[in-house]
Design a protein around this motif. Structure first.
Motif, PDB file in Angstrom:
ATOM      1  N   LYS A 208       0.834  -1.204   0.000  1.00 55.42           N
ATOM      2  CA  LYS A 208       0.000   0.000   0.000  1.00 55.42           C
ATOM      3  C   LYS A 208       0.875   1.263   0.000  1.00 55.42           C
ATOM      4  CE  LYS A 208      -3.948   1.366   2.687  1.00 55.42           C
ATOM      5  NZ  LYS A 208      -4.672   1.154   3.928  1.00 55.42           N
ATOM      6  N   ILE A 209       1.921   1.228   0.800  1.00 56.57           N
ATOM      7  CA  ILE A 209       2.857   2.376   0.861  1.00 56.57           C
ATOM      8  C   ILE A 209       3.543   2.556  -0.496  1.00 56.57           C
ATOM      9  CG2 ILE A 209       5.031   3.215   1.874  1.00 56.57           C
ATOM     10  CD1 ILE A 209       2.859   3.452   3.896  1.00 56.57           C
ATOM     11  N   THR A 210       3.946   1.429  -1.101  1.00 59.88           N
ATOM     12  CA  THR A 210       4.640   1.513  -2.395  1.00 59.88           C
ATOM     13  C   THR A 210       3.707   2.069  -3.470  1.00 59.88           C
ATOM     14  OG1 THR A 210       6.037  -0.329  -1.736  1.00 59.88           O
ATOM     15  CG2 THR A 210       5.979   0.169  -4.085  1.00 59.88           C
ATOM     16  N   THR A 211       2.448   1.650  -3.438  1.00 59.59           N
ATOM     17  CA  THR A 211       1.479   2.165  -4.413  1.00 59.59           C
ATOM     18  C   THR A 211       1.313   3.683  -4.243  1.00 59.59           C
ATOM     19  OG1 THR A 211       0.304   0.071  -4.372  1.00 59.59           O
ATOM     20  CG2 THR A 211      -0.916   1.945  -5.248  1.00 59.59           C
ATOM     21  N   ALA A 212       1.207   4.131  -3.005  1.00 61.39           N
ATOM     22  CA  ALA A 212       0.961   5.562  -2.759  1.00 61.39           C
ATOM     23  C   ALA A 212       2.202   6.415  -3.035  1.00 61.39           C
ATOM     24  CB  ALA A 212       0.487   5.762  -1.321  1.00 61.39           C
ATOM     25  N   TRP A 213       3.372   5.911  -2.589  1.00 60.60           N
ATOM     26  CA  TRP A 213       4.568   6.778  -2.581  1.00 60.60           C
ATOM     27  C   TRP A 213       5.617   6.378  -3.626  1.00 60.60           C
ATOM     28  CZ3 TRP A 213       4.063  11.188  -0.036  1.00 60.60           C
ATOM     29  CH2 TRP A 213       3.126  11.250   1.006  1.00 60.60           C
ATOM     30  N   GLY A 214       5.370   5.293  -4.355  1.00 54.88           N
ATOM     31  CA  GLY A 214       6.253   4.947  -5.467  1.00 54.88           C
ATOM     32  C   GLY A 214       7.159   3.768  -5.202  1.00 54.88           C
ATOM     33  N   GLY A 215       7.708   3.266  -6.293  1.00 56.27           N
ATOM     34  CA  GLY A 215       8.584   2.097  -6.236  1.00 56.27           C
ATOM     35  C   GLY A 215       9.750   2.293  -7.177  1.00 56.27           C
ATOM     36  N   PRO A 216      10.363   1.229  -7.655  1.00 52.98           N
ATOM     37  CA  PRO A 216       9.971  -0.157  -7.429  1.00 52.98           C
ATOM     38  C   PRO A 216      10.408  -0.653  -6.047  1.00 52.98           C
ATOM     39  CG  PRO A 216      11.937  -0.077  -8.821  1.00 52.98           C
ATOM     40  CD  PRO A 216      11.525   1.337  -8.566  1.00 52.98           C
ATOM     41  N   PHE A 217       9.502  -1.409  -5.402  1.00 54.37           N
ATOM     42  CA  PHE A 217       9.849  -2.059  -4.139  1.00 54.37           C
ATOM     43  C   PHE A 217       8.958  -3.288  -3.981  1.00 54.37           C
ATOM     44  CE2 PHE A 217       9.771  -2.834   0.431  1.00 54.37           C
ATOM     45  CZ  PHE A 217      11.135  -2.863   0.681  1.00 54.37           C
ATOM     46  N   LYS A 218       9.588  -4.433  -3.781  1.00 54.76           N
ATOM     47  CA  LYS A 218       8.831  -5.691  -3.663  1.00 54.76           C
ATOM     48  C   LYS A 218       9.094  -6.312  -2.305  1.00 54.76           C
ATOM     49  CE  LYS A 218       7.354  -6.965  -8.040  1.00 54.76           C
ATOM     50  NZ  LYS A 218       7.156  -5.575  -8.421  1.00 54.76           N
ATOM     51  N   ILE A 219       8.037  -6.849  -1.695  1.00 58.65           N
ATOM     52  CA  ILE A 219       8.207  -7.625  -0.462  1.00 58.65           C
ATOM     53  C   ILE A 219       7.874  -9.078  -0.769  1.00 58.65           C
ATOM     54  CG2 ILE A 219       5.895  -6.862   0.327  1.00 58.65           C
ATOM     55  CD1 ILE A 219       6.975  -7.315   3.224  1.00 58.65           C
ATOM     56  N   GLU A 220       8.691  -9.986  -0.280  1.00 58.11           N
ATOM     57  CA  GLU A 220       8.503 -11.408  -0.624  1.00 58.11           C
ATOM     58  C   GLU A 220       8.972 -12.306   0.522  1.00 58.11           C
ATOM     59  OE1 GLU A 220      10.439 -14.311  -3.913  1.00 58.11           O
ATOM     60  OE2 GLU A 220      10.075 -12.251  -4.574  1.00 58.11           O
ATOM     61  N   HIS A 221       8.133 -13.316   0.828  1.00 61.64           N
ATOM     62  CA  HIS A 221       8.504 -14.287   1.851  1.00 61.64           C
ATOM     63  C   HIS A 221       9.419 -15.347   1.251  1.00 61.64           C
ATOM     64  CE1 HIS A 221       7.750 -17.982   4.300  1.00 61.64           C
ATOM     65  NE2 HIS A 221       7.972 -17.111   5.263  1.00 61.64           N
ATOM     66  N   VAL A 222      10.455 -15.752   2.002  1.00 61.69           N
ATOM     67  CA  VAL A 222      11.273 -16.883   1.560  1.00 61.69           C
ATOM     68  C   VAL A 222      11.269 -17.935   2.675  1.00 61.69           C
ATOM     69  CG1 VAL A 222      12.751 -15.606  -0.065  1.00 61.69           C
ATOM     70  CG2 VAL A 222      13.445 -15.771   2.313  1.00 61.69           C
ATOM     71  N   LYS A 223      11.278 -19.210   2.260  1.00 62.02           N
ATOM     72  CA  LYS A 223      11.088 -20.279   3.256  1.00 62.02           C
ATOM     73  C   LYS A 223      12.286 -20.426   4.182  1.00 62.02           C
ATOM     74  CE  LYS A 223       7.382 -23.228   1.828  1.00 62.02           C
ATOM     75  NZ  LYS A 223       7.080 -23.791   0.516  1.00 62.02           N
ATOM     76  N   GLY A 224      13.467 -20.543   3.615  1.00 70.01           N
ATOM     77  CA  GLY A 224      14.644 -20.734   4.466  1.00 70.01           C
ATOM     78  C   GLY A 224      15.716 -19.736   4.079  1.00 70.01           C
ATOM     79  N   TYR A 225      16.590 -19.414   5.021  1.00 70.46           N
ATOM     80  CA  TYR A 225      17.601 -18.391   4.729  1.00 70.46           C
ATOM     81  C   TYR A 225      18.899 -18.957   4.150  1.00 70.46           C
ATOM     82  CZ  TYR A 225      19.597 -19.914   9.163  1.00 70.46           C
ATOM     83  OH  TYR A 225      20.132 -20.681  10.152  1.00 70.46           O
ATOM     84  N   THR A 226      19.222 -20.235   4.451  1.00 73.47           N
ATOM     85  CA  THR A 226      20.568 -20.730   4.101  1.00 73.47           C
ATOM     86  C   THR A 226      20.803 -20.706   2.592  1.00 73.47           C
ATOM     87  OG1 THR A 226      20.355 -22.184   6.001  1.00 73.47           O
ATOM     88  CG2 THR A 226      22.243 -22.568   4.566  1.00 73.47           C
ATOM     89  N   LYS A 227      19.978 -21.408   1.864  1.00 75.12           N
ATOM     90  CA  LYS A 227      20.130 -21.483   0.399  1.00 75.12           C
ATOM     91  C   LYS A 227      19.969 -20.093  -0.209  1.00 75.12           C
ATOM     92  CE  LYS A 227      20.555 -25.838  -1.193  1.00 75.12           C
ATOM     93  NZ  LYS A 227      21.083 -26.318   0.044  1.00 75.12           N
ATOM     94  N   PHE A 228      19.002 -19.341   0.349  1.00 75.27           N
ATOM     95  CA  PHE A 228      18.730 -18.012  -0.202  1.00 75.27           C
ATOM     96  C   PHE A 228      19.982 -17.131  -0.115  1.00 75.27           C
ATOM     97  CE2 PHE A 228      17.294 -13.638  -0.046  1.00 75.27           C
ATOM     98  CZ  PHE A 228      16.505 -13.597  -1.183  1.00 75.27           C
ATOM     99  N   ILE A 229      20.625 -17.143   1.037  1.00 78.15           N
ATOM    100  CA  ILE A 229      21.839 -16.324   1.205  1.00 78.15           C
ATOM    101  C   ILE A 229      22.958 -16.871   0.314  1.00 78.15           C
ATOM    102  CG2 ILE A 229      23.654 -15.602   2.834  1.00 78.15           C
ATOM    103  CD1 ILE A 229      21.477 -15.598   5.044  1.00 78.15           C
ATOM    104  N   GLN A 230      23.129 -18.196   0.351  1.00 66.87           N
ATOM    105  CA  GLN A 230      24.214 -18.793  -0.436  1.00 66.87           C
ATOM    106  C   GLN A 230      24.048 -18.531  -1.930  1.00 66.87           C
ATOM    107  OE1 GLN A 230      23.896 -22.777   1.095  1.00 66.87           O
ATOM    108  NE2 GLN A 230      25.599 -22.493   2.531  1.00 66.87           N
ATOM    109  N   ASN A 231      22.809 -18.570  -2.418  1.00 65.11           N
ATOM    110  CA  ASN A 231      22.574 -18.401  -3.861  1.00 65.11           C
ATOM    111  C   ASN A 231      22.528 -16.946  -4.302  1.00 65.11           C
ATOM    112  OD1 ASN A 231      22.413 -21.134  -4.107  1.00 65.11           O
ATOM    113  ND2 ASN A 231      20.171 -21.217  -4.052  1.00 65.11           N
TER     114      ASN A 231
END
Ligand code: SAM
Length: 167
Positions: free
Chosen positions: A50-73
């Motif tokens: 909602k904030i991004t729509t009102a005040w501009g982007g680009p900005f994305k929020i996204e859930h990730v399941k685990g941090y290990t692979k995500f950080i490593q990759n």
């Protein structure tokens, strides 16, 4: 250089306000993505979108399941903000031009995070908050963002408030 933030261990019932503020600081100070682990929280995502729509982007929020692979990759420099790290005043001068993943914790940060990142950086060697650490770090390292597709913008004023709708 693109900047992303990873917020570890979000708890939907306890951390909504803090995680929202992590996202708002990330966006305002030039990051283009907020990734988070822990509880998947669609309310958090909606309020940030909602904030991004009102005040501009680009900005994305996204859930990730685990941090290990995500950080490593992650293809770029991985920086964990922690009071146990090296002082940001010196370390930020040594950063390269690669994309950045800035990692902030919530409760106790698992030990392997300290090992799989490229650098552990402190904003003072005192305990405080992920919101403050992120703001100070990004202020020293990120380019000023240019927000696109905003519905409105602020006319800065010495006194009072002025918000103008974009045409
Ligand atoms: N006690 C937790 C631990 O041992 O990991 C830290 C909790 S702290 C409230 C939450 C987050 O704020 C930390 O994970 C870290 O990312 C950030 N933080 C707090 N103080 C910091 C500091 N002095 N420098 C950099 N980051 C800090």
């Amino acid at each position: 250089m693109a900047v992303s933030v990873l917020r570890l261990g979000h708890r939907a019932f306890r951390d909504k306000r803090v995680s929202t503020h992590v996202a708002l600081v990330a966006r305002a100070f030039g990051a283009s993505n907020l990734y988070y682990t822990g509880d998947h929280d669609s309310e958090l995502e909606k309020s940030v979108d909602k904030i991004t729509t009102a005040w501009g982007g680009p900005f994305k929020i996204e859930h990730v399941k685990g941090y290990t692979k995500f950080i490593q990759n992650f293809d770029g420099e991985k920086i964990h903000l922690t009071m146990y790290g090296l002082p940001y005043e010196k370390e930020t001068k040594k950063l390269n031009k690669k994309d950045k993943l800035i990692i902030v914790g919530g409760q106790k940060v698992p030990w392997d995070v300290y090992e799989i990142v490229d650098k552990n950086i402190a904003v003072t060697s005192q305990p405080h908050s992920e919101i403050a650490a992120l703001a100070v770090f990004l202020e020293h390292t990120s380019d000023k963002p240019k927000f696109k597709n905003a519905q409105q913008h602020i006319i800065p004023k010495e006194k009072g408030k002025e918000v103008v709708k974009n045409g």
